[in-house]
Scaffold this motif. Sequence first.
Motif, mmCIF file in Angstrom:
data_model
loop_
_atom_site.group_PDB
_atom_site.id
_atom_site.type_symbol
_atom_site.label_atom_id
_atom_site.label_comp_id
_atom_site.label_asym_id
_atom_site.label_seq_id
_atom_site.Cartn_x
_atom_site.Cartn_y
_atom_site.Cartn_z
ATOM 1 N N MET A 136 -35.741 23.852 -19.044
ATOM 2 C CA MET A 136 -34.765 22.771 -19.161
ATOM 3 C C MET A 136 -35.374 21.579 -19.917
ATOM 4 N N VAL A 137 -36.677 21.350 -19.682
ATOM 5 C CA VAL A 137 -37.337 20.239 -20.371
ATOM 6 C C VAL A 137 -37.654 20.608 -21.829
ATOM 7 N N ARG A 161 -36.167 22.951 -23.810
ATOM 8 C CA ARG A 161 -35.011 23.330 -24.623
ATOM 9 C C ARG A 161 -34.555 22.263 -25.626
ATOM 10 N N PRO A 162 -34.363 20.990 -25.213
ATOM 11 C CA PRO A 162 -33.808 20.026 -26.172
ATOM 12 C C PRO A 162 -34.822 19.418 -27.131
ATOM 13 N N ILE A 163 -36.116 19.709 -26.987
ATOM 14 C CA ILE A 163 -37.112 19.060 -27.845
ATOM 15 C C ILE A 163 -37.028 19.630 -29.256
ATOM 16 N N PRO A 164 -36.910 18.778 -30.278
ATOM 17 C CA PRO A 164 -36.821 19.287 -31.652
ATOM 18 C C PRO A 164 -38.134 19.967 -32.070
ATOM 19 N N TYR A 177 -39.965 19.757 -34.681
ATOM 20 C CA TYR A 177 -41.032 18.937 -35.249
ATOM 21 C C TYR A 177 -41.883 18.322 -34.146
ATOM 22 N N ILE A 178 -41.206 17.717 -33.152
ATOM 23 C CA ILE A 178 -41.922 17.019 -32.086
ATOM 24 C C ILE A 178 -42.792 17.994 -31.303
ATOM 25 N N LEU A 205 -45.781 19.109 -33.298
ATOM 26 C CA LEU A 205 -46.726 17.990 -33.393
ATOM 27 C C LEU A 205 -47.542 17.882 -32.110
ATOM 28 N N LEU A 206 -46.861 18.049 -30.957
ATOM 29 C CA LEU A 206 -47.569 17.981 -29.681
ATOM 30 C C LEU A 206 -48.601 19.106 -29.584
ATOM 31 N N MET A 246 -32.182 29.763 -21.283
ATOM 32 C CA MET A 246 -31.087 28.961 -20.740
ATOM 33 C C MET A 246 -29.738 29.667 -20.901
ATOM 34 N N GLY A 255 -34.240 26.824 -39.867
ATOM 35 C CA GLY A 255 -34.583 25.412 -40.062
ATOM 36 C C GLY A 255 -35.806 25.032 -39.248
ATOM 37 N N ILE A 266 -39.553 23.543 -40.543
ATOM 38 C CA ILE A 266 -40.178 22.333 -40.029
ATOM 39 C C ILE A 266 -41.560 22.623 -39.458
#
Lengths: 287, 335
Positions: B151-152, B154-157, B159-160, B163-164, B219, B273, B277
């Motif tokens: 759930m945490v 899933r929405p992270i793009p 790129y971010i 990068l992490l 999900m 896409g 990225i």
Amino acid sequence: MLEAFKELMKDGRFKFAFIVICVLAFMSILSFFSPYDPLRWNVVPRDRPPSWPHIFGTTSQGQDLFWQSTFAIRNSLTIALIASGISRVIAIIVGLVSGYKGGTVDTVLMSINDSFVVMPLLPILILIASVIRENLNMVTLGIILSLFGWAWDARVIRSQILSLREREFTYTAILSGTKTFNLVVKEYFPFIIPIIFATLINNMIWATGMEVTLAILGLSNTEIPTIGTMIHWAVNYQSILLGYWWWILTPVIISVFLFVALYLLSTSLSEYLDPRTRIQRIGKAKE
Amino acid sequence: MLFIKRYLLPRIVQFLVVVFVGITIVFFVPRLTPVDPVQQVISQITSQGAFMDPAAVDALRQSLTELYGLEGGMFQQYFAFWGRLIKGDFGPSLFQFPTPVMDLIMISLPWTAGLLITTTIISWIIGNLLGGLAGYFKNKAWAKTLDNISMVLRPIPYYIFSLLLLILFAYLIPIFPSAGGYSVGRRIGFNWAFISDLLIHSFLPAMSLVILGIAANFMTMKLIVSNIVAEDYVMYAKAGGLKESTIAFKYVIKNGLLPQITGLALSLGQIFGGALITEIVFSYPGLGTLLYGAINSGDYNLIMGVTSLSVIGIAGATLLVDLIYPLFDPRIRYR
């Protein structure tokens, strides 16, 4: 309304999302009271780690990260709201017309609609943004994103209209002489508004993600502080290599909180709106 | 025959519509903007400090107009564009002149295709299995833990998240290389040394795509399965005393996988896409990095070529998944 809110606050996911959104909204309001101009460089000492009075640290451009992020949140949310607001209008029109008219109109519209679902939007947006580049301000970016972000939700609205059209009250209304426009606005809208709201949040996640991506690639106006342009500058100034962790982590952590909060908001809301899970919930409450 | 008419034909028509709409957008939208790409390139060259006399500027403008296919009226250009597209000719790259755009794309394509196909298949299988099991045994502690994690995530793009991973495993704990597809100076060949080098370099980009892909599949699959579990035939299977694992795998997850195949077809564009990225973050030598270089140098021809080809490629891949679907769904096969 208040009743629904109380019910929703029992859901831990909704509570977390609501608090995070409130904090972020508060930060974006704070931007109006910022002591620094976000567009000017060298207003504070450079490269300072988080400490008082620069609680998030400062950048190599001499900007205060806390105040910079208040502007970034405000601008990113504005772009997302413009994009998802306009795309809702397109989605509603396409969904209504396609679902209500049916036949050839439906086939043609849905064929175009599915093209927008399937197409790889990122390279297309990159192409468009790379042509417009510096002229890409917040409003144009929002409009461009809205022109590509409506398709999935138009399909959702259409399928709802399709099922409403077969209901008894539709025939009653038509036979008693209600005009199509009135029927749609008065009878159908109450059913679609929850869907519009749930899809609005999902679309905001998509639009913000796209804005961040395009900005990081340097494809929007990098002068305007958004979450994406903050990351763009931090990466461009080699903040990871130079060890200025506060610079890169501030926008990254803010964006993670924003995305997770919006997503939890949308899942908890759509679960709340879904009649099947609502029955389960009522059942649980009674046990 | 009915199968071809009812199933095959609409999908092929849809494929053609996607390509038509996509290519039309790619052609017209840049032309509807007030920005003139020819003028942009010229001002870019002159702003770099090179002095040019007016005659040379005029000659350059002439040749660029020809190069971009900007001669004649809008519709003339449009048909000329289709003609070149069918021949696979996107003109020369502007910044690696005169290498054709097509050659550059062909060098990068295997990298992207390899990364994309491997990660998509792995994340589809793992994500759906975990999601199916977590949806069936939804009160178990592990199912709840997995649910919270995805759930945490899933929405992270893309790129971010990339990068992490890059900050964590290439800078803080430097166990993986931070950039590239293979070590500098290593020769490309089919031997263990090269393959292991390739795997180490691909690991982080692949991981970020796989983890986000698993979270997304997890999900949706969990949602699908939680609806299937309430169906009558599952109740009946339970009442009939079938083993839980048999019900979960043979009756519930198997049925849940069908909509997930369609879901895969619909989300291919988005996954693509994401791969672009991720490649940019890790400087992986695929289409994404090629595109990023083109953005930075203003290589309009190359951006146009990559975009047009990705529209056709993704539409084709979607058609392929749609064509595979009847193999798994007998209801469509025997109609």
